[in-house]
Design an enzyme around this catalytic site. Structure first.
Site, PDB file in Angstrom:
ATOM      1  N   GLY A  46      32.134  41.613  55.794  1.00 59.09           N
ATOM      2  CA  GLY A  46      31.532  41.420  57.101  1.00 59.09           C
ATOM      3  C   GLY A  46      30.638  40.202  57.030  1.00 59.09           C
ATOM      4  O   GLY A  46      30.376  39.663  55.941  1.00 59.09           O
ATOM      5  N   GLN A  76      23.299  35.173  59.092  1.00 57.21           N
ATOM      6  CA  GLN A  76      23.697  34.616  57.796  1.00 57.21           C
ATOM      7  C   GLN A  76      24.238  33.194  57.908  1.00 57.21           C
ATOM      8  O   GLN A  76      24.361  32.504  56.905  1.00 57.21           O
ATOM      9  CB  GLN A  76      24.759  35.505  57.144  1.00 57.21           C
ATOM     10  CG  GLN A  76      24.217  36.846  56.714  1.00 57.21           C
ATOM     11  CD  GLN A  76      25.317  37.666  56.068  1.00 57.21           C
ATOM     12  OE1 GLN A  76      26.056  38.347  56.740  1.00 57.21           O
ATOM     13  NE2 GLN A  76      25.443  37.569  54.752  1.00 57.21           N
ATOM     14  N   CYS A  79      26.545  40.991  49.010  1.00 58.34           N
ATOM     15  CA  CYS A  79      26.257  40.276  50.258  1.00 58.34           C
ATOM     16  C   CYS A  79      26.458  38.789  50.006  1.00 58.34           C
ATOM     17  O   CYS A  79      26.016  38.275  48.969  1.00 58.34           O
ATOM     18  CB  CYS A  79      24.808  40.562  50.671  1.00 58.34           C
ATOM     19  SG  CYS A  79      24.326  39.759  52.205  1.00 58.34           S
ATOM     20  N   LEU A  80      27.111  38.122  50.939  1.00 58.49           N
ATOM     21  CA  LEU A  80      27.340  36.680  50.761  1.00 58.49           C
ATOM     22  C   LEU A  80      26.021  35.908  50.715  1.00 58.49           C
ATOM     23  O   LEU A  80      25.973  34.796  50.188  1.00 58.49           O
ATOM     24  CB  LEU A  80      28.233  36.137  51.877  1.00 58.49           C
ATOM     25  CG  LEU A  80      29.659  36.716  51.904  1.00 58.49           C
ATOM     26  CD1 LEU A  80      30.438  36.129  53.070  1.00 58.49           C
ATOM     27  CD2 LEU A  80      30.386  36.473  50.594  1.00 58.49           C
ATOM     28  N   HIS A 101      25.252  47.879  56.935  1.00 65.86           N
ATOM     29  CA  HIS A 101      24.878  46.644  56.226  1.00 65.86           C
ATOM     30  C   HIS A 101      24.813  45.459  57.201  1.00 65.86           C
ATOM     31  O   HIS A 101      23.823  44.716  57.218  1.00 65.86           O
ATOM     32  CB  HIS A 101      25.903  46.374  55.114  1.00 65.86           C
ATOM     33  CG  HIS A 101      25.655  45.123  54.333  1.00 65.86           C
ATOM     34  ND1 HIS A 101      25.362  45.109  52.994  1.00 65.86           N
ATOM     35  CD2 HIS A 101      25.658  43.817  54.720  1.00 65.86           C
ATOM     36  CE1 HIS A 101      25.191  43.857  52.591  1.00 65.86           C
ATOM     37  NE2 HIS A 101      25.373  43.049  53.621  1.00 65.86           N
ATOM     38  N   GLU A 102      25.855  45.314  58.025  1.00 69.10           N
ATOM     39  CA  GLU A 102      25.923  44.132  58.900  1.00 69.10           C
ATOM     40  C   GLU A 102      24.910  44.213  60.039  1.00 69.10           C
ATOM     41  O   GLU A 102      24.280  43.216  60.389  1.00 69.10           O
ATOM     42  CB  GLU A 102      27.342  43.946  59.454  1.00 69.10           C
ATOM     43  CG  GLU A 102      28.402  43.704  58.399  1.00 69.10           C
ATOM     44  CD  GLU A 102      28.077  42.584  57.424  1.00 69.10           C
ATOM     45  OE1 GLU A 102      27.385  41.618  57.794  1.00 69.10           O
ATOM     46  OE2 GLU A 102      28.510  42.692  56.264  1.00 69.10           O
ATOM     47  N   HIS A 126      21.457  43.247  59.053  1.00 67.46           N
ATOM     48  CA  HIS A 126      21.196  41.797  59.036  1.00 67.46           C
ATOM     49  C   HIS A 126      20.620  41.334  60.379  1.00 67.46           C
ATOM     50  O   HIS A 126      19.766  40.449  60.417  1.00 67.46           O
ATOM     51  CB  HIS A 126      22.492  41.020  58.790  1.00 67.46           C
ATOM     52  CG  HIS A 126      22.854  40.846  57.352  1.00 67.46           C
ATOM     53  ND1 HIS A 126      22.042  40.214  56.437  1.00 67.46           N
ATOM     54  CD2 HIS A 126      23.972  41.199  56.660  1.00 67.46           C
ATOM     55  CE1 HIS A 126      22.644  40.191  55.246  1.00 67.46           C
ATOM     56  NE2 HIS A 126      23.810  40.781  55.358  1.00 67.46           N
TER      57      HIS A 126
HETATM   58 NI    NI Z   1      25.240  40.937  53.865  1.00 71.05          NI
END
Ligand code: NI
Length: 182
Positions: free
Chosen positions: A49, A54, A102-103, A144-145, A148
């Site tokens: 995701g 981000q 996580c990216l 998680h997303e 953010h």
């Molecule tokens: Ni993430």
């Protein structure tokens, strides 16, 4: 379409609460282009995701997709889901630990407790209302997303920072552990 630059932990944009997208702006060409770029960037970096914060654009938009992902080889598939202005309501008190990456926290993994089922209400990329129940891995990715978009990163949710691992060490020492627990 464009591959966007991903902010890493420490960049203040990851700590901002994203602004809602006016529903009548969802179908605007610039919003649609941004959603396409978000999807393209998620796929380029094999994310499960990606949230708008981000990529340095704090609006309430995130995308989710899992299709035989090399970063998550055992993960069940999730079709492409575009989530705008989400509201997430836990449906269980039950929390389950699972590994997350996580990216924006490159090369790391950590064990994170998440609700095993959540209700997600949001808009899709056509501006249509969505109301769904996500369970297990899908519920984890949704939490998680959407975290953010509130300026929350998975490490904030960890119960035990001693499980925070570099992915090379994780592969050596942790892979396969805990997954047989239940
Ligand atoms: Ni993430």
């Amino acid at each position: 379409m464009a591959i966007l630059k991903v902010a890493r932990l420490g960049h203040p944009v990851l700590r901002q609460v994203a602004r809602p997208v006016p529903v009548d702006a969802i179908r605007a060409p610039e919003t649609q282009r941004f959603i396409d770029d978000l999807i393209e960037t998620m796929r380029e970096y094999d994310g499960a995701g990606l949230a708008a914060n981000q990529v340095h654009t704090p609006q309430q938009i995130c995308v989710i997709e899992v299709l035989s992902n090399p970063r998550y080889p055992d993960a069940p598939e999730i079709p492409l889901t575009v989530v705008i202005n989400p509201v997430v309501t836990p449906l269980t008190d039950e929390m389950e630990d699972g590994w997350e990456g996580c990216l924006s926290v490159p090369e790391m993994r950590g064990l994170v407790p998440r609700h095993t089922a959540v209700r997600l209400t949001c808009h899709d990329r056509d501006g249509q209302p969505v109301d769904l129940i996500a369970k297990d891995f899908f519920a984890r990715v949704v939490q998680h997303e959407t975290d953010h978009l509130q300026g929350v990163v998975y490490v904030d949710r960890m119960r035990d920072l001693r499980t925070l691992c570099h992915v090379a060490e994780w592969n050596k020492h942790w892979l396969g552990l805990r997954e047989q627990d239940d």
